[in-house]
Design a protein around this motif. Structure first.
Motif, short mmCIF file in Angstrom:
data_model
loop_
_atom_site.label_atom_id
_atom_site.label_comp_id
_atom_site.label_asym_id
_atom_site.label_seq_id
_atom_site.Cartn_x
_atom_site.Cartn_y
_atom_site.Cartn_z
N GLU A 1 14.11 2.04 -18.97
CA GLU A 1 12.76 1.80 -19.48
C GLU A 1 12.37 0.33 -19.36
OE1 GLU A 1 12.66 5.21 -23.03
OE2 GLU A 1 13.40 3.18 -23.44
N LEU A 2 13.31 -0.55 -19.66
CA LEU A 2 12.99 -1.98 -19.69
C LEU A 2 12.73 -2.54 -18.30
CD1 LEU A 2 12.71 -4.42 -21.59
CD2 LEU A 2 15.15 -4.88 -21.22
N TRP A 3 13.50 -2.08 -17.32
CA TRP A 3 13.42 -2.70 -15.99
C TRP A 3 12.91 -1.75 -14.90
CZ3 TRP A 3 13.38 -7.37 -17.27
CH2 TRP A 3 14.27 -7.92 -18.19
N ALA A 4 12.31 -0.65 -15.30
CA ALA A 4 11.83 0.32 -14.31
C ALA A 4 10.74 -0.26 -13.42
CB ALA A 4 11.30 1.57 -15.01
N ASN A 5 10.77 0.16 -12.16
CA ASN A 5 9.69 -0.13 -11.20
C ASN A 5 9.53 -1.62 -10.89
OD1 ASN A 5 8.96 2.66 -11.03
ND2 ASN A 5 7.87 2.44 -12.98
N LYS A 6 10.60 -2.37 -11.05
CA LYS A 6 10.55 -3.79 -10.67
C LYS A 6 10.69 -3.93 -9.15
CE LYS A 6 11.21 -7.21 -13.09
NZ LYS A 6 10.31 -8.30 -13.57
N ASP A 7 10.19 -5.03 -8.63
CA ASP A 7 10.43 -5.45 -7.26
C ASP A 7 11.91 -5.21 -6.94
OD1 ASP A 7 11.03 -6.94 -4.94
OD2 ASP A 7 9.69 -8.58 -5.48
N PRO A 8 12.24 -4.43 -5.89
CA PRO A 8 13.66 -4.17 -5.58
C PRO A 8 14.49 -5.43 -5.40
CG PRO A 8 12.25 -2.67 -4.36
CD PRO A 8 11.33 -3.67 -5.02
N ARG A 9 13.86 -6.53 -5.05
CA ARG A 9 14.62 -7.78 -4.88
C ARG A 9 15.21 -8.26 -6.20
NH1 ARG A 9 10.08 -11.09 -1.58
NH2 ARG A 9 8.85 -10.07 -3.23
N PHE A 10 14.65 -7.80 -7.32
CA PHE A 10 15.19 -8.18 -8.62
C PHE A 10 16.63 -7.72 -8.75
CE2 PHE A 10 15.53 -6.49 -13.15
CZ PHE A 10 16.13 -7.66 -13.64
N LYS A 11 16.87 -6.42 -8.62
CA LYS A 11 18.24 -5.91 -8.79
C LYS A 11 19.15 -6.26 -7.61
CE LYS A 11 18.27 -4.17 -12.92
NZ LYS A 11 18.61 -2.79 -13.24
N ALA A 12 18.57 -6.65 -6.48
CA ALA A 12 19.37 -7.12 -5.36
C ALA A 12 19.79 -8.57 -5.52
CB ALA A 12 18.60 -6.95 -4.06
N SER A 13 19.06 -9.31 -6.35
CA SER A 13 19.32 -10.75 -6.52
C SER A 13 19.98 -11.07 -7.86
CB SER A 13 18.01 -11.53 -6.42
OG SER A 13 17.34 -11.29 -5.19
N ILE A 14 19.77 -10.20 -8.85
CA ILE A 14 20.18 -10.49 -10.23
C ILE A 14 20.82 -9.23 -10.82
CG2 ILE A 14 19.32 -11.00 -12.56
CD1 ILE A 14 17.10 -12.67 -11.25
N TYR A 15 21.91 -9.41 -11.58
CA TYR A 15 22.46 -8.28 -12.32
C TYR A 15 22.28 -8.51 -13.83
CZ TYR A 15 26.76 -11.19 -12.79
OH TYR A 15 27.66 -12.20 -13.04
N THR A 16 22.28 -7.41 -14.54
CA THR A 16 22.13 -7.49 -16.00
C THR A 16 22.83 -6.29 -16.63
OG1 THR A 16 20.53 -7.92 -17.77
CG2 THR A 16 19.90 -6.27 -16.12
N ASN A 17 22.56 -6.04 -17.88
CA ASN A 17 23.26 -5.03 -18.65
C ASN A 17 23.14 -3.63 -18.03
OD1 ASN A 17 24.74 -4.32 -21.07
ND2 ASN A 17 22.87 -3.31 -21.78
N GLU A 18 24.26 -2.92 -17.99
CA GLU A 18 24.39 -1.56 -17.48
C GLU A 18 24.19 -1.43 -15.98
OE1 GLU A 18 22.78 1.83 -19.45
OE2 GLU A 18 23.07 1.01 -21.44
N ASP A 19 24.06 -2.53 -15.25
CA ASP A 19 24.03 -2.43 -13.80
C ASP A 19 25.39 -1.99 -13.29
OD1 ASP A 19 21.40 -3.11 -13.61
OD2 ASP A 19 21.72 -5.17 -12.96
N GLU A 20 25.40 -1.31 -12.16
CA GLU A 20 26.64 -0.80 -11.62
C GLU A 20 27.48 -1.93 -11.00
OE1 GLU A 20 25.84 2.37 -8.92
OE2 GLU A 20 24.95 3.67 -10.45
N TRP A 21 28.76 -1.91 -11.31
CA TRP A 21 29.73 -2.81 -10.70
C TRP A 21 31.06 -2.10 -10.72
CZ3 TRP A 21 29.36 -6.49 -7.41
CH2 TRP A 21 30.44 -7.35 -7.16
N GLU A 22 31.50 -1.66 -9.59
CA GLU A 22 32.63 -0.73 -9.49
C GLU A 22 33.89 -1.25 -10.18
OE1 GLU A 22 35.23 1.52 -5.99
OE2 GLU A 22 33.43 0.37 -5.49
N LYS A 23 34.07 -2.56 -10.18
CA LYS A 23 35.33 -3.11 -10.69
C LYS A 23 35.39 -3.18 -12.21
CE LYS A 23 35.94 -5.79 -6.49
NZ LYS A 23 36.00 -7.13 -5.87
N CYS A 24 34.26 -2.98 -12.89
CA CYS A 24 34.27 -3.02 -14.35
C CYS A 24 35.09 -1.85 -14.89
CB CYS A 24 32.85 -2.93 -14.90
SG CYS A 24 31.85 -4.38 -14.55
N THR A 25 35.96 -2.13 -15.85
CA THR A 25 36.78 -1.09 -16.47
C THR A 25 36.75 -1.24 -17.97
OG1 THR A 25 38.76 -2.49 -16.33
CG2 THR A 25 38.36 -0.95 -14.50
N GLY A 26 36.88 -0.12 -18.67
CA GLY A 26 36.98 -0.16 -20.12
C GLY A 26 35.72 -0.60 -20.82
#
Length: 629
Positions: free
Chosen positions: A392-417
């Motif tokens: 809800e907070l970050w929906a429909n943003k310029d795709p370059r946002f998530k390609a340039s910046i990460y934030t809470n709950e973004d996918e990162w395969e190496k995160c564990t636990g």
């Protein structure tokens, strides 16, 4: 073997230089004379390769080189004995991220061997120290000027010499560009001083800023055809020369239009010459666009992944010149051809709990529009008074946002636990319990739910205030961040086609061609996956540069050439805190005002030029200080 004693008094250092060159910055078992180098194609190629290494400013304006625990011969700065300095500012370690410390893009968080955060708060003082590139530059310039003087007499194949000579001239022009954007005027040495050189060579005056820009532009024009045979993506080509010309001429035009002439013409360029420089920038861009064969990278229909891939895919269609990174890391006996971006910026897990060294500001995040072209600025009163999912907070943003910046709950395969299971970033700080109380204690939990997420643990326990964001651009999911520094192998884009289109758009607009400028900017926006603009002005072009070129070492220098830095860099910045609501698993959003601390960041007018410093002036009485120091 002949010895040459070089006295460059203008840089407060006397170099006793043996007439020999090492191979790839490693001290050789055997040494070679000048004649050996100029007459042997392999030795000459190794010499040229070492000069690329001795020009670390091409990688994010890093200013030093690290090839051993004692540094490198090119590190001639008075601080060169300080390991934190020569390692922390090197192109292989922390150097490529340092300029971001003093921009409006990011906040410095922690764990770097050197940082520039203090200069963001107080400005650059009269004794300098911020991204200095003077003594180290002159070391490489001496080598290049020596080669430029001697190569025309080489017995080697004429075409080979023509190419290698042009490469040396390109590197020299790039160093001059890196110095002029810092100091304005400086002694532009194009000869090798000797102890018996004339006084005006040993103690040279500063070359006016305009003359330096004119020289860079002229050199690029003179050498471009000599570089046609270049096939190495990591070395100067015709298109790299035109890209440098485009950038330098655009800078000169901006300084002429928005700056002022000072020190009796030593600094600044007459406003009457602005259009001439904009036209030169435009023409250089036009040649690249129409003849270079480059295009915007657009290979994936997933626009977020496409923009990520632009910086992860080697030798792609947008790359004009890159710093190639490959081979073994420093811990395995290499490290000269790798860098450390992933260890510095990637999410945890990370060796020594490093990573996320620069946190993008909320204001930077808000620069990314929504895909329909509406402003990305949050209604903060509305946001902080309700619960949110990340969708809800970050929906429909310029795709370059998530390609340039990460934030809470973004996918990162190496995160564990993590709170969300494996593979997602847990950035939350704070847990709202069912009784309405909130805990921000990193050691606290409620029914197994931690008050502070894994990604934020290190900073909270260290007393560091994070912005709630990290840099995704250039971050490689396949990199091993658990070894040490110098384990990143993504190529660094020195020049790319996207910049050329934006340079061309700005030059075109400044020349009064609004329609063409609009079309060029819309090419960038179409690739990004957001709506096209229907009208254009300079503010929109500046905005597009800030978003498209974020974290690529353009923003700080853009603000200075536009003379916007006093306003843009003198302000309070904001971060976000995600407070997890235990019952709903949604988030309360808290805005962290004054996220840099108690003192407001500032950019004094004097900082449009770096100080020459009294130490250098004391060594060369023909130098004069820049205004305001």
């Amino acid at each position: 073997m002949k010895k040459i004693c070089i006295n460059i008094s203008c840089i407060a250092v006397i170099l006793s230089c043996i007439s020999c060159y090492d191979v790839l910055d490693k001290r050789p078992l055997n040494i070679y004379t000048d004649d050996d180098v100029w007459s042997n194609a392999t030795l000459l190629d190794n010499f040229i390769a070492s000069q690329y290494m001795y020009t670390p400013v091409m990688v994010g304006d890093a200013t030093t080189l690290f090839n051993s625990w004692t540094g490198s011969p090119m590190n001639q700065d008075p601080r060169s004995a300080d390991m934190n300095y020569f390692f922390g500012n090197s192109s292989q370690a922390f150097g490529p991220r340092l300029i971001m410390d003093i921009t409006d893009e990011t906040k410095y968080n922690s764990d770097s061997w050197d940082n520039l955060a203090a200069y963001k708060i107080s400005g650059i003082p009269s004794n300098g120290g911020c991204s200095e590139y003077w003594e180290n530059a002159y070391y490489t310039l001496r080598n290049l000027n020596n080669a430029i003087a001697n190569l025309p007499n080489s017995p080697l194949d004429a075409e080979l010499i023509q190419l290698r000579l042009a490469e040396c001239r390109f590197l020299r022009a790039y160093i001059f560009y890196s110095m002029v954007k810092r100091y304005g005027a400086f002694p532009m040495l194009t000869v090798v001083p000797n102890v018996d050189s004339p006084y005006e060579v040993l103690y040279p005056k500063r070359t006016p800023e305009k003359e330096v820009y004119d020289f860079i532009i002229s050199e690029c024009e003179d050498i471009k055809e000599d570089l046609v045979g270049q096939t190495d993506w990591g070395r100067a080509s015709k298109w790299a020369a035109l890209a440098l010309e485009s950038r330098a001429a655009l800078y000169a035009g901006s300084i002429a239009k928005y700056g002022k002439v000072q020190l009796d013409g030593l600094l600044g360029i007459s406003s009457s010459e602005a259009d001439g420089y904009f036209l030169k920038s435009y023409n250089a861009c036009q040649e690249i666009v129409t003849k270079g064969g480059f295009k915007l990278y657009d290979e994936n229909s997933d626009k977020v992944q496409n923009f990520k891939d632009l910086f992860l895919t080697k030798k792609n269609c947008e790359a004009i010149m890159v710093k190639q990174h490959y081979g073994t890391g420093f811990n395995s006996g290499g490290g000269l051809c790798t860098w450390s971006w992933d260890m510095m910026q990637a999410p945890n897990p990370n060796v020594w709990n490093c990573g996320n060294e620069n946190g993008p500001y909320l204001e930077m995040v808000e620069e990314f529009e929504y895909i329909d072209g509406t402003s990305g600025k949050l209604d903060r009163d509305y946001v902080k008074n309700r619960l949110w999912t990340m969708e809800e907070l970050w929906a429909n943003k310029d795709p370059r946002f998530k390609a340039s910046i990460y934030t809470n709950e973004d996918e990162w395969e190496k995160c564990t636990g993590e709170e969300y299971g494996n593979g997602k970033i847990d950035f939350h700080i704070g847990l709202r319990k069912p009784d309405g109380t909130t805990s921000y204690n990193a050691n606290d939990s409620y029914n197994g739910v931690k008050a502070v997420g894994y990604q934020s643990q290190h900073h909270v326990l260290s007393g560091v205030t994070n912005t709630g964001f990290g840099i995704m651009k250039y971050v490689d999911p396949s990199a091993n961040n658990m070894i040490w520094l110098c384990e990143s192998r993504t190529d660094y884009m020195i020049f790319r086609y996207g910049e050329i289109l934006l340079n061309m758009a700005e030059a075109t607009y400044e020349l009064g061609k609004d329609g063409e400028a609009l079309e060029l900017v819309n090419q960038i926006r179409k690739r990004a996956g957001i709506s096209k603009l229907t009208s254009i002005d300079l503010d929109k072009i500046k905005h597009e540069r800030k978003v498209e070129l974020a974290f690529e070492n353009h923003r700080y220098w853009d603000l200075r050439r536009w003379r916007d830095a006093e306003e843009a860099l003198t302000q309070w910045y904001t971060g976000i805190r995600y407070v997890l609501d235990y019952e709903t698993r949604k988030y309360w959003i808290e805005f962290l005002d004054h996220v840099d601390g108690a003192n407001q960041p500032q950019f004094p007018e004097s900082n449009y030029y770096f100080p020459i410093t009294q130490n250098r002036i004391g060594a060369n009485p023909n130098l004069v200080e820049n205004p305001g120091y």
